[in-house]
Design a protein around this motif. Sequence first.
Motif, PDB file in Angstrom:
ATOM      1  N   GLU A 230      22.733 -32.550  -9.681  1.00 20.60           N
ATOM      2  CA  GLU A 230      21.998 -33.760 -10.092  1.00 20.60           C
ATOM      3  C   GLU A 230      21.724 -33.786 -11.591  1.00 20.60           C
ATOM      4  OE1 GLU A 230      21.234 -36.259  -8.004  1.00 20.60           O
ATOM      5  OE2 GLU A 230      22.180 -35.196  -6.338  1.00 20.60           O
ATOM      6  N   ALA A 231      21.588 -32.615 -12.204  1.00 17.25           N
ATOM      7  CA  ALA A 231      21.296 -32.538 -13.642  1.00 17.25           C
ATOM      8  C   ALA A 231      21.984 -31.300 -14.210  1.00 17.25           C
ATOM      9  CB  ALA A 231      19.794 -32.456 -13.878  1.00 17.25           C
ATOM     10  N   GLU A 232      22.390 -31.387 -15.455  1.00 16.51           N
ATOM     11  CA  GLU A 232      23.053 -30.282 -16.147  1.00 16.51           C
ATOM     12  C   GLU A 232      22.264 -28.982 -15.954  1.00 16.51           C
ATOM     13  OE1 GLU A 232      23.202 -29.386 -20.818  1.00 16.51           O
ATOM     14  OE2 GLU A 232      24.263 -31.212 -20.206  1.00 16.51           O
ATOM     15  N   THR A 233      22.994 -27.890 -15.702  1.00 18.78           N
ATOM     16  CA  THR A 233      22.328 -26.615 -15.435  1.00 18.78           C
ATOM     17  C   THR A 233      23.209 -25.451 -15.881  1.00 18.78           C
ATOM     18  OG1 THR A 233      21.266 -25.267 -13.723  1.00 18.78           O
ATOM     19  CG2 THR A 233      23.241 -26.448 -13.068  1.00 18.78           C
ATOM     20  N   GLN A 234      22.585 -24.323 -16.152  1.00 22.62           N
ATOM     21  CA  GLN A 234      23.326 -23.105 -16.456  1.00 22.62           C
ATOM     22  C   GLN A 234      23.519 -22.279 -15.192  1.00 22.62           C
ATOM     23  OE1 GLN A 234      21.408 -20.447 -19.193  1.00 22.62           O
ATOM     24  NE2 GLN A 234      23.158 -19.088 -19.319  1.00 22.62           N
ATOM     25  N   LYS A 235      22.636 -22.477 -14.229  1.00 23.27           N
ATOM     26  CA  LYS A 235      22.632 -21.652 -13.024  1.00 23.27           C
ATOM     27  C   LYS A 235      22.489 -22.558 -11.803  1.00 23.27           C
ATOM     28  CE  LYS A 235      20.352 -17.568 -11.188  1.00 23.27           C
ATOM     29  NZ  LYS A 235      19.314 -16.571 -11.382  1.00 23.27           N
TER      30      LYS A 235
ATOM     31  N   ASP B 100      22.347 -15.268   1.819  1.00 27.85           N
ATOM     32  CA  ASP B 100      21.147 -15.988   1.379  1.00 27.85           C
ATOM     33  C   ASP B 100      21.506 -17.066   0.369  1.00 27.85           C
ATOM     34  OD1 ASP B 100      19.346 -14.510   2.952  1.00 27.85           O
ATOM     35  OD2 ASP B 100      19.349 -12.899   1.477  1.00 27.85           O
ATOM     36  N   THR B 101      22.151 -16.663  -0.730  1.00 32.25           N
ATOM     37  CA  THR B 101      22.506 -17.639  -1.765  1.00 32.25           C
ATOM     38  C   THR B 101      23.903 -17.380  -2.310  1.00 32.25           C
ATOM     39  OG1 THR B 101      21.517 -16.294  -3.513  1.00 32.25           O
ATOM     40  CG2 THR B 101      20.133 -18.033  -2.570  1.00 32.25           C
ATOM     41  N   LEU B 102      24.542 -18.479  -2.663  1.00 31.85           N
ATOM     42  CA  LEU B 102      25.778 -18.448  -3.416  1.00 31.85           C
ATOM     43  C   LEU B 102      25.410 -18.945  -4.804  1.00 31.85           C
ATOM     44  CD1 LEU B 102      28.963 -18.399  -3.606  1.00 31.85           C
ATOM     45  CD2 LEU B 102      28.811 -20.847  -3.120  1.00 31.85           C
ATOM     46  N   GLY B 103      25.625 -18.119  -5.806  1.00 27.56           N
ATOM     47  CA  GLY B 103      25.285 -18.504  -7.170  1.00 27.56           C
ATOM     48  C   GLY B 103      26.522 -18.798  -7.982  1.00 27.56           C
ATOM     49  N   LEU B 104      26.498 -19.903  -8.705  1.00 23.35           N
ATOM     50  CA  LEU B 104      27.551 -20.236  -9.666  1.00 23.35           C
ATOM     51  C   LEU B 104      26.868 -20.302 -11.015  1.00 23.35           C
ATOM     52  CD1 LEU B 104      29.301 -23.081  -7.629  1.00 23.35           C
ATOM     53  CD2 LEU B 104      30.033 -20.706  -7.833  1.00 23.35           C
ATOM     54  N   TRP B 105      27.056 -19.241 -11.833  1.00 22.51           N
ATOM     55  CA  TRP B 105      26.344 -19.173 -13.104  1.00 22.51           C
ATOM     56  C   TRP B 105      26.963 -18.164 -14.052  1.00 22.51           C
ATOM     57  CZ3 TRP B 105      23.539 -14.406 -12.921  1.00 22.51           C
ATOM     58  CH2 TRP B 105      23.143 -13.969 -11.667  1.00 22.51           C
ATOM     59  N   PHE B 106      26.435 -18.203 -15.260  1.00 22.17           N
ATOM     60  CA  PHE B 106      26.888 -17.337 -16.350  1.00 22.17           C
ATOM     61  C   PHE B 106      25.833 -16.272 -16.614  1.00 22.17           C
ATOM     62  CE2 PHE B 106      28.050 -21.760 -16.996  1.00 22.17           C
ATOM     63  CZ  PHE B 106      29.424 -21.682 -17.047  1.00 22.17           C
ATOM     64  N   ASN B 107      26.252 -15.139 -17.123  1.00 17.76           N
ATOM     65  CA  ASN B 107      25.304 -14.080 -17.465  1.00 17.76           C
ATOM     66  C   ASN B 107      24.870 -14.220 -18.918  1.00 17.76           C
ATOM     67  OD1 ASN B 107      25.405 -12.894 -14.924  1.00 17.76           O
ATOM     68  ND2 ASN B 107      27.194 -11.686 -15.433  1.00 17.76           N
ATOM     69  N   GLY B 108      23.768 -14.910 -19.146  1.00 18.48           N
ATOM     70  CA  GLY B 108      23.178 -14.999 -20.475  1.00 18.48           C
ATOM     71  C   GLY B 108      23.962 -15.778 -21.507  1.00 18.48           C
ATOM     72  N   VAL B 109      24.811 -16.705 -21.077  1.00 21.29           N
ATOM     73  CA  VAL B 109      25.610 -17.499 -22.005  1.00 21.29           C
ATOM     74  C   VAL B 109      25.152 -18.952 -21.893  1.00 21.29           C
ATOM     75  CG1 VAL B 109      27.959 -18.169 -22.618  1.00 21.29           C
ATOM     76  CG2 VAL B 109      27.536 -15.907 -21.665  1.00 21.29           C
TER      77      VAL B 109
ATOM     78  N   TYR C 107      26.681 -21.800 -21.689  1.00 23.23           N
ATOM     79  CA  TYR C 107      27.541 -22.817 -21.106  1.00 23.23           C
ATOM     80  C   TYR C 107      26.761 -23.574 -20.034  1.00 23.23           C
ATOM     81  CZ  TYR C 107      31.036 -19.849 -23.294  1.00 23.23           C
ATOM     82  OH  TYR C 107      31.751 -19.103 -24.186  1.00 23.23           O
ATOM     83  N   ARG C 108      27.181 -24.793 -19.745  1.00 21.38           N
ATOM     84  CA  ARG C 108      26.471 -25.630 -18.789  1.00 21.38           C
ATOM     85  C   ARG C 108      27.420 -26.212 -17.746  1.00 21.38           C
ATOM     86  NH1 ARG C 108      22.497 -23.482 -20.327  1.00 21.38           N
ATOM     87  NH2 ARG C 108      20.915 -24.291 -21.716  1.00 21.38           N
ATOM     88  N   ILE C 109      26.958 -26.249 -16.504  1.00 19.27           N
ATOM     89  CA  ILE C 109      27.619 -26.985 -15.430  1.00 19.27           C
ATOM     90  C   ILE C 109      27.040 -28.393 -15.490  1.00 19.27           C
ATOM     91  CG2 ILE C 109      27.959 -27.155 -12.940  1.00 19.27           C
ATOM     92  CD1 ILE C 109      27.377 -24.100 -12.813  1.00 19.27           C
ATOM     93  N   LEU C 110      27.901 -29.383 -15.574  1.00 22.30           N
ATOM     94  CA  LEU C 110      27.433 -30.747 -15.810  1.00 22.30           C
ATOM     95  C   LEU C 110      27.120 -31.495 -14.516  1.00 22.30           C
ATOM     96  CD1 LEU C 110      29.792 -31.883 -18.703  1.00 22.30           C
ATOM     97  CD2 LEU C 110      27.528 -30.825 -18.853  1.00 22.30           C
ATOM     98  N   GLU C 111      26.258 -32.485 -14.659  1.00 16.14           N
ATOM     99  CA  GLU C 111      25.911 -33.394 -13.577  1.00 16.14           C
ATOM    100  C   GLU C 111      27.192 -33.980 -12.975  1.00 16.14           C
ATOM    101  OE1 GLU C 111      23.854 -37.805 -13.258  1.00 16.14           O
ATOM    102  OE2 GLU C 111      23.343 -36.492 -14.928  1.00 16.14           O
ATOM    103  N   GLY C 112      27.221 -34.092 -11.663  1.00 20.11           N
ATOM    104  CA  GLY C 112      28.404 -34.611 -10.980  1.00 20.11           C
ATOM    105  C   GLY C 112      29.333 -33.533 -10.462  1.00 20.11           C
ATOM    106  N   SER C 113      29.131 -32.280 -10.907  1.00 24.25           N
ATOM    107  CA  SER C 113      29.888 -31.169 -10.320  1.00 24.25           C
ATOM    108  C   SER C 113      29.523 -31.089  -8.837  1.00 24.25           C
ATOM    109  CB  SER C 113      29.541 -29.863 -11.022  1.00 24.25           C
ATOM    110  OG  SER C 113      29.956 -29.889 -12.368  1.00 24.25           O
TER     111      SER C 113
END
Length: 195
Positions: free
Chosen positions: A63-68, A169-178, A180-186
């Motif tokens: 729904e909104a840009e996120t790193q994690k 429990d969870t599936l995480g799609l994220w970067f380690n301390g970088v 970069y951003r996953i954009l809205e609409g992904s």
Amino acid sequence: MNQTANYQLCQWDPTDRILMEDFNSDNRETDAALKANADAIAAETTARASGDLWVRLLDLTVEAETQKWDIDLSGIDLTKYQKLLLCPHLKGNTDQWVYVHINGTETECGQVPMVNEPARQNFGVNELIFLPELPKLYILQMGATSIVANPGFAGVRTVELGAGATHIDTLGLWFNGVAYRILEGSSIQIYGFRR
């Protein structure tokens, strides 16, 4: 009076007073449980007869840009599926890998390409196949295996879920301390192939 463990049906002791309300309540509980079970069996039989063994379990969009992006998978019982098919389609603020994490661990157990070029619509698309062999989970990665390469097969990873585990429990799609951003609409769709 005592009750059964699963449905709390009456279990009278010799000194208990027996009431009609207790019998009626037990019959309603039993009837409801038998009906729910019969409906589930009928639905499963219909699905198997039609060859429709794939079930869409989740369809989520950022729904909104996120790193994690942590996705709750705790409602998916791995013992009910031969495999899970995960289809992420990630748009980003740069061309980059997004790392796959299971249950919040820092260790990555796969990579999904993320792109910011709309014309490259089949990049940023990747399939992850989860094969539960509990307590282990095998992860096969297929699709766009490099940000610049053609689609292919990226390999197999193994994750230990722990003794007695029946779900992730969870599936995480994220970067380690970088930054970069996953954009809205992904988005991600997750399907289960029934046992």
